[in-house]
Enzyme design. Structure first.
Site, PDB file in Angstrom:
ATOM      1  N   GLU A 223      36.315  39.249  48.058  1.00  0.00           N
ATOM      2  CA  GLU A 223      35.736  39.342  46.721  1.00  0.00           C
ATOM      3  C   GLU A 223      35.468  37.939  46.168  1.00  0.00           C
ATOM      4  OE1 GLU A 223      36.832  43.228  44.656  1.00  0.00           O
ATOM      5  OE2 GLU A 223      38.547  41.938  44.383  1.00  0.00           O
TER       6      GLU A 223
ATOM      7  N   HIS B 177      44.692  40.318  43.923  1.00  0.00           N
ATOM      8  CA  HIS B 177      43.385  40.370  43.251  1.00  0.00           C
ATOM      9  C   HIS B 177      43.206  39.081  42.441  1.00  0.00           C
ATOM     10  CE1 HIS B 177      40.179  41.568  40.545  1.00  0.00           C
ATOM     11  NE2 HIS B 177      39.900  42.533  41.402  1.00  0.00           N
TER      12      HIS B 177
END
Ligand code: PEP
Length: 247
Positions: free
Chosen positions: A160, A90
Site C-alpha cells: 500500500e 497498516h
C-alpha cells in the site's frame, strides 16, 4: 483475496444493511476469497452474520499481549472470538500510533501463535517514491517484520503506497506488478522455507480501476478501504476479481 478495511467506520444498522446487500449481490462461491475487517466492536456482528458462509472476518489490529493494556485486545482474545485474519502494520498505525518493525514483528508472532493469518501492510511515502527509494523501503519493512523465532508457512502482504491511500491517486498497474514480483523475491529469500507470499495491492482501489490491477499476474488481490464501505462497489470489485482471475 479481496479484503475490506472498514477502519473506524460502521454502526450496527448500517452494517446490517451492508451485509444484506453484499450477500444478495454475490453467488456463494465468490465468498471463498472475501475478507472483511470491521472495527473490533462490530467483529462479532459480522462474524455472526456470515457464519454459514466462507467469508472471512478479521480484525484491523491486535496488541501483543492481554491483561493490563487499556483499550487494546490480544490475539488470544481475537482467536477465541473466531478471528481468522488480522491486518498488521497498516500505515495509519505506523504513523498515528508510532508502530515500528520490532512491534510489528511481535504482533505477527502473537497472531501466528493464535492461528490467525497476519496480513502485513507495507508501503513507501510519496517522498520515498519520488526519490526512487520504494524497493529499499519495502525490503527493510519486510526484513524487520518477519519474526525471527517462527518458521512461516504462509504470509499475505498488502502493498500500500502511503500516497495512494484515500487519495484517488494510484501507481500504474504494471509498476505495481513489478513491485509485487520484487516483494515475492524478498520474502522468498528472507524466510527459512522460502515461502512465496500472496501480495495484495491497496490504495484507492475501486470498481473502475480494479480490472487494471487484476489483469496483472503478480497482483493476487486487493485491500480496499474507502470503496469497501459501499456494498455495491465492493461486490463489483469481487466480481471483477473473479472474472479476471478465472476462479
Ligand atoms: C487502506 O487504508 O488500507 C486503503 C486501501 O484505503 P483506500 O482504499 O481508501 O485507499
Amino acid at each position: 483475496m479481496i479484503v475490506a478495511n472498514w477502519k473506524a467506520n460502521g454502526d450496527i444498522k448500517k452494517n446490517y444493511l451492508w451485509c444484506e446487500t453484499f450477500q444478495n449481490l454475490l453467488d456463494k462461491s465468490s465468498f471463498n476469497y472475501v475478507g472483511i475487517s470491521p472495527s473490533h466492536i462490530h467483529f462479532h456482528q459480522l462474524n455472526t452474520f456470515f457464519k454459514e458462509t466462507n467469508v472471512m472476518i478479521g480484525m484491523q489490529d491486535i496488541y501483543i499481549e492481554g491483561g493490563a493494556i487499556t483499550g487494546s485486545i490480544s490475539a488470544e482474545m481475537a482467536s477465541a472470538d473466531g478471528c481468522s485474519f488480522c491486518l498488521v502494520g497498516h500505515s495509519e498505525r505506523r504513523e498515528i500510533f508510532n508502530e515500528d518493525g520490532n512491534l510489528i514483528s511481535k504482533k505477527i508472532s502473537s497472531l501466528l501463535k493464535n492461528n490467525i493469518k497476519p496480513i502485513l501492510c507495507i508501503g513507501e511515502s510519496f517522498e520515498e517514491h519520488k526519490a526512487g527509494n520504494t524497493r529499499d523501503k519495502l525490503k527493510s519493512q519486510i526484513i524487520e517484520s518477519i519474526p525471527k523465532s517462527y518458521v512461516l508457512n504462509e504470509l499475505i502482504i498488502a502493498y500500500e503506497p502511503i500516497w495512494a491511500i484515500g487519495s484517488g491517486k494510484t501507481p500504474e498497474a504494471e509498476e505495481v506488478n513489478s513491485i509485487h514480483e520484487f516483494i515475492k523475491d524478498v520474502v522468498q529469500s528472507a524466510t527459512a522455507n522460502n515461502i512465496v507470499p500472496k501480495v495484495l495491492y491497496g490504495g484507492s482501489v475501486n470498481d473502475i480501476n480494479a480490472s487494471d490491477f487484476f489483469d496483472e499476474d503478480s497482483i493476487d488481490g486487493a485491500l480496499v478501504g474507502g470503496a469497501s464501505l459501499d456494498a455495491n462497489i465492493f461486490a463489483n470489485i469481487v466480481n471483477i476479481y473473479k472474472r479476471l482471475k478465472k476462479i
